[in-house]
Design a protein around this motif. Structure first.
Motif, mmCIF file in Angstrom:
data_model
loop_
_atom_site.group_PDB
_atom_site.id
_atom_site.type_symbol
_atom_site.label_atom_id
_atom_site.label_comp_id
_atom_site.label_asym_id
_atom_site.label_seq_id
_atom_site.Cartn_x
_atom_site.Cartn_y
_atom_site.Cartn_z
ATOM 1 N N GLY A 1 13.909 11.277 8.246
ATOM 2 C CA GLY A 1 13.897 11.446 6.798
ATOM 3 C C GLY A 1 12.562 11.993 6.339
ATOM 4 N N VAL A 2 12.128 11.567 5.176
ATOM 5 C CA VAL A 2 10.882 12.040 4.585
ATOM 6 C C VAL A 2 9.798 10.996 4.834
ATOM 7 C CG1 VAL A 2 9.741 12.743 2.451
ATOM 8 C CG2 VAL A 2 12.160 13.275 2.802
ATOM 9 N N LEU A 3 8.698 11.429 5.435
ATOM 10 C CA LEU A 3 7.559 10.553 5.679
ATOM 11 C C LEU A 3 6.464 10.917 4.692
ATOM 12 C CD1 LEU A 3 5.990 8.426 7.305
ATOM 13 C CD2 LEU A 3 5.244 10.288 8.801
ATOM 14 N N LEU A 4 6.081 9.948 3.871
ATOM 15 C CA LEU A 4 4.971 10.131 2.940
ATOM 16 C C LEU A 4 3.767 9.380 3.513
ATOM 17 C CD1 LEU A 4 6.844 9.587 -0.431
ATOM 18 C CD2 LEU A 4 6.169 11.746 0.604
ATOM 19 N N SER A 5 2.695 10.117 3.814
ATOM 20 C CA SER A 5 1.476 9.522 4.352
ATOM 21 C C SER A 5 0.474 9.388 3.217
ATOM 22 C CB SER A 5 0.895 10.401 5.459
ATOM 23 O OG SER A 5 1.810 10.512 6.514
ATOM 24 N N LEU A 6 0.058 8.163 2.955
ATOM 25 C CA LEU A 6 -0.830 7.863 1.847
ATOM 26 C C LEU A 6 -2.239 7.609 2.361
ATOM 27 C CD1 LEU A 6 -1.346 7.035 -1.139
ATOM 28 C CD2 LEU A 6 -0.613 4.735 -0.492
ATOM 29 N N SER A 7 -3.200 8.358 1.833
ATOM 30 C CA SER A 7 -4.609 8.161 2.159
ATOM 31 C C SER A 7 -5.331 7.715 0.900
ATOM 32 C CB SER A 7 -5.241 9.467 2.652
ATOM 33 O OG SER A 7 -4.583 9.944 3.787
ATOM 34 N N VAL A 8 -6.116 6.652 1.029
ATOM 35 C CA VAL A 8 -6.908 6.154 -0.093
ATOM 36 C C VAL A 8 -8.322 5.877 0.393
ATOM 37 C CG1 VAL A 8 -4.950 5.128 -1.307
ATOM 38 C CG2 VAL A 8 -6.240 3.743 0.294
ATOM 39 N N ASP A 9 -9.219 5.652 -0.541
ATOM 40 C CA ASP A 9 -10.579 5.271 -0.209
ATOM 41 C C ASP A 9 -10.536 3.955 0.574
ATOM 42 O OD1 ASP A 9 -13.265 3.742 -1.105
ATOM 43 O OD2 ASP A 9 -13.580 5.917 -1.165
ATOM 44 N N PRO A 10 -11.362 3.805 1.620
ATOM 45 C CA PRO A 10 -11.324 2.579 2.422
ATOM 46 C C PRO A 10 -11.489 1.295 1.604
ATOM 47 C CG PRO A 10 -12.612 4.233 3.556
ATOM 48 C CD PRO A 10 -12.268 4.800 2.203
ATOM 49 N N GLU A 11 -12.230 1.337 0.520
ATOM 50 C CA GLU A 11 -12.398 0.117 -0.278
ATOM 51 C C GLU A 11 -11.146 -0.232 -1.081
ATOM 52 O OE1 GLU A 11 -14.347 0.704 -4.640
ATOM 53 O OE2 GLU A 11 -15.705 0.921 -2.971
ATOM 54 N N ASP A 12 -10.215 0.703 -1.219
ATOM 55 C CA ASP A 12 -8.989 0.467 -1.973
ATOM 56 C C ASP A 12 -7.798 0.077 -1.109
ATOM 57 O OD1 ASP A 12 -10.096 0.992 -4.498
ATOM 58 O OD2 ASP A 12 -9.842 3.149 -4.228
ATOM 59 N N VAL A 13 -7.982 0.033 0.200
ATOM 60 C CA VAL A 13 -6.876 -0.277 1.105
ATOM 61 C C VAL A 13 -6.268 -1.645 0.792
ATOM 62 C CG1 VAL A 13 -6.278 -0.737 3.519
ATOM 63 C CG2 VAL A 13 -7.660 1.248 2.939
ATOM 64 N N GLY A 14 -7.109 -2.629 0.506
ATOM 65 C CA GLY A 14 -6.619 -3.968 0.180
ATOM 66 C C GLY A 14 -5.751 -3.993 -1.056
ATOM 67 N N ARG A 15 -6.097 -3.188 -2.035
ATOM 68 C CA ARG A 15 -5.297 -3.112 -3.258
ATOM 69 C C ARG A 15 -3.928 -2.498 -2.983
ATOM 70 N NH1 ARG A 15 -7.472 -3.610 -8.265
ATOM 71 N NH2 ARG A 15 -9.702 -3.953 -8.370
ATOM 72 N N VAL A 16 -3.890 -1.487 -2.146
ATOM 73 C CA VAL A 16 -2.625 -0.796 -1.856
ATOM 74 C C VAL A 16 -1.711 -1.674 -1.010
ATOM 75 C CG1 VAL A 16 -1.596 1.197 -0.707
ATOM 76 C CG2 VAL A 16 -3.634 1.493 -2.117
ATOM 77 N N THR B 1 2.347 -5.460 -1.966
ATOM 78 C CA THR B 1 2.268 -4.258 -2.809
ATOM 79 C C THR B 1 2.850 -3.052 -2.073
ATOM 80 O OG1 THR B 1 0.301 -5.151 -3.886
ATOM 81 C CG2 THR B 1 0.727 -2.800 -4.167
ATOM 82 N N ALA B 2 2.481 -2.881 -0.816
ATOM 83 C CA ALA B 2 3.024 -1.777 -0.026
ATOM 84 C C ALA B 2 4.544 -1.899 0.094
ATOM 85 C CB ALA B 2 2.379 -1.748 1.365
ATOM 86 N N GLN B 3 5.025 -3.113 0.275
ATOM 87 C CA GLN B 3 6.466 -3.350 0.366
ATOM 88 C C GLN B 3 7.152 -2.984 -0.948
ATOM 89 O OE1 GLN B 3 8.257 -4.158 3.032
ATOM 90 N NE2 GLN B 3 10.104 -4.002 1.813
ATOM 91 N N SER B 4 6.529 -3.306 -2.052
ATOM 92 C CA SER B 4 7.108 -2.975 -3.358
ATOM 93 C C SER B 4 7.193 -1.467 -3.560
ATOM 94 C CB SER B 4 6.277 -3.597 -4.483
ATOM 95 O OG SER B 4 6.300 -4.995 -4.388
ATOM 96 N N ILE B 5 6.158 -0.757 -3.142
ATOM 97 C CA ILE B 5 6.183 0.707 -3.246
ATOM 98 C C ILE B 5 7.301 1.259 -2.373
ATOM 99 C CG2 ILE B 5 4.897 2.832 -2.808
ATOM 100 C CD1 ILE B 5 2.328 1.203 -3.439
ATOM 101 N N ARG B 6 7.466 0.704 -1.179
ATOM 102 C CA ARG B 6 8.544 1.161 -0.291
ATOM 103 C C ARG B 6 9.917 0.889 -0.907
ATOM 104 N NH1 ARG B 6 4.819 -0.843 4.016
ATOM 105 N NH2 ARG B 6 4.152 1.034 5.127
#
Length: 139
Positions: free
Chosen positions: A33-48, A55-60
């Motif tokens: 299917g479609v793979l979306l690869s998300l890159s964020v600032d290392p300090e924001d990884v915990g928020r994502v 949170t990641a599960q909710s986005i999925r």
């Protein structure tokens, strides 16, 4: 030009993080299917990721709804942005990774800065290990 799915994830994640200008969503299509690869600032990884990956599960879950509407299957992958191997081979147990992930998410939510030095590096490394475990989940 970004597709609607990329814009959707980008919009959600940019509202969560402290460094919205560093949010990048790449899109690949393969046999799954479609793979979306998300890159964020290392300090924001915990928020994502959120507590225990909530949170990641909710986005999925939201992506699954979008996929139902568009007739596609979406997968979201949070990728390391600074070239570290994700903590593989460090001897951490899943409980260690989950505990540190909770701590990291709490710190992000409270906007409490990490202490510099070795302690911060250890938290970042364990958070990356949690990310690697989340990537293995098939949702």
């Amino acid at each position: 030009m970004a597709t609607i799915d990329q814009q959707f994830v980008e919009y959600i994640v940019k509202t969560l993080v402290n460094n919205p200008d560093k949010v990048v969503v790449d899109r690949e299509i393969d046999e799954r299917g479609v793979l979306l690869s998300l890159s964020v600032d290392p300090e924001d990884v915990g928020r994502v990721i959120g507590k225990r990956g909530a949170t990641a599960q909710s986005i999925r879950t939201l992506l699954r709804v979008l996929g139902t509407k568009n007739g596609a299957r979406y997968n979201l992958k949070v990728v390391n942005t600074d070239g570290v191997d994700g903590g593989h081979g460090t001897g951490e147990t899943r409980a260690d990774v989950e505990a540190v992930g909770e701590l990291r998410a709490d710190e992000a939510e409270d906007k409490a800065p990490l202490d510099g030095g070795e302690k911060a590096d250890e938290l970042v490394e364990k958070t990356r290990a949690e990310l690697a475990d989340l990537d293995d989940l098939d949702i």
